[in-house]
Design a protein around this motif. Structure first.
Motif, PDB file in Angstrom:
ATOM      1  N   GLN A 165       0.826  -1.203   0.000  1.00  0.00           N
ATOM      2  CA  GLN A 165       0.000   0.000   0.000  1.00  0.00           C
ATOM      3  C   GLN A 165       0.864   1.257   0.000  1.00  0.00           C
ATOM      4  O   GLN A 165       0.592   2.213  -0.724  1.00  0.00           O
ATOM      5  CB  GLN A 165      -0.951   0.017   1.204  1.00  0.00           C
ATOM      6  CG  GLN A 165      -2.020  -1.060   1.175  1.00  0.00           C
ATOM      7  CD  GLN A 165      -2.957  -0.896  -0.002  1.00  0.00           C
ATOM      8  OE1 GLN A 165      -2.834  -1.585  -0.998  1.00  0.00           O
ATOM      9  NE2 GLN A 165      -3.885   0.024   0.107  1.00  0.00           N
ATOM     10  N   LYS A 170      -0.696   4.687  -1.144  1.00  0.00           N
ATOM     11  CA  LYS A 170      -1.986   4.630  -0.451  1.00  0.00           C
ATOM     12  C   LYS A 170      -1.794   5.044   1.007  1.00  0.00           C
ATOM     13  O   LYS A 170      -0.710   4.903   1.572  1.00  0.00           O
ATOM     14  CB  LYS A 170      -2.576   3.211  -0.497  1.00  0.00           C
ATOM     15  CG  LYS A 170      -2.693   2.634  -1.883  1.00  0.00           C
ATOM     16  CD  LYS A 170      -3.858   3.197  -2.613  1.00  0.00           C
ATOM     17  CE  LYS A 170      -4.012   2.461  -3.947  1.00  0.00           C
ATOM     18  NZ  LYS A 170      -4.946   3.056  -4.822  1.00  0.00           N
ATOM     19  N   VAL A 172      -1.998   4.540   4.823  1.00  0.00           N
ATOM     20  CA  VAL A 172      -2.017   3.402   5.753  1.00  0.00           C
ATOM     21  C   VAL A 172      -2.065   3.857   7.217  1.00  0.00           C
ATOM     22  O   VAL A 172      -1.866   3.051   8.110  1.00  0.00           O
ATOM     23  CB  VAL A 172      -0.782   2.484   5.534  1.00  0.00           C
ATOM     24  CG1 VAL A 172      -0.811   1.856   4.147  1.00  0.00           C
ATOM     25  CG2 VAL A 172       0.518   3.222   5.780  1.00  0.00           C
TER      26      VAL A 172
END
Length: 191
Positions: A165, A170, A172
């Motif tokens: 991720q 992304k 997290v």
């Protein structure tokens, strides 16, 4: 005698799932404290994906700083590589004769426990506390007198998922504690 449960792993990085397991184990009557043992190399995993040992130790320390019953343990950093649990248990028992050591592991590890070096010695001489893992419902060793299945929320969070991720840019932040998230972000790990 202090009852110390050992929670082994690469913790690359340590995440909230690890901490929920450790904290739930602290509520169990047979455990006074949990030591999070950061392993330099799991004999069954490739080393190339691991952050440097000192970074993983630092992340664990930051994650558990506010809980006096959790402790980071670097014993395996001072033992021959690859590390084997039976060797680590012997070293810790020699170093801390006033403690009774047990293991924390997932059902996935118990399912393959018979592949571990000297597993018979471990299971006969140490209690093993097992948390559930998705897909591991039938555990042949679960009925052993030294194995206790502990009701822990089943989470399918993994460090490898978190690393993927991060590499994909992304967010997290809710999978890690704030201190660990801050450290990873500042160091640009896994990007």
């Amino acid at each position: 005698m202090k009852r110390t449960a050992l929670f082994f792993g690469s913790f690359n990085p340590i995440h909230v799932g690890h901490l929920i397991i450790a904290n739930t184990m602290l509520q169990h009557e047979g455990i006074d404290e949990v030591w999070i043992v950061v392993s330099p190399q799991n004999p069954l995993k490739e080393r190339s994906t691991l952050l440097a040992d000192h970074h993983r130790l630092q992340m664990v320390q930051r994650a558990i700083d506010d809980n006096y019953r959790l402790r980071v343990c670097d014993i395996e950093m001072h033992l021959p590589i690859p590390s084997y649990t039976v060797v680590t248990l012997a070293a810790l028992t020699d170093k801390y004769p006033d403690r009774e050591f047990s293991l924390i592991m997932g059902g996935d590890n118990l399912a393959t426990f018979d592949r571990w070096r000297n597993y018979q010695h471990i299971i006969e001489n140490h209690k093993i506390y097992v948390y559930p893992r998705p897909g591991y419902d039938r555990l042949p060793l679960a009925s052993h007198r030294n194995v206790t299945l502990v009701d822990v929320p089943m989470m399918d969070i993994s460090s490898s998922f978190i690393r993927r991720q991060i590499a994909a840019k992304k967010d997290v932040r809710y999978l890690l504690t704030e201190p660990v998230y801050k450290y990873l972000t500042e160091m640009h790990f896994y990007e």
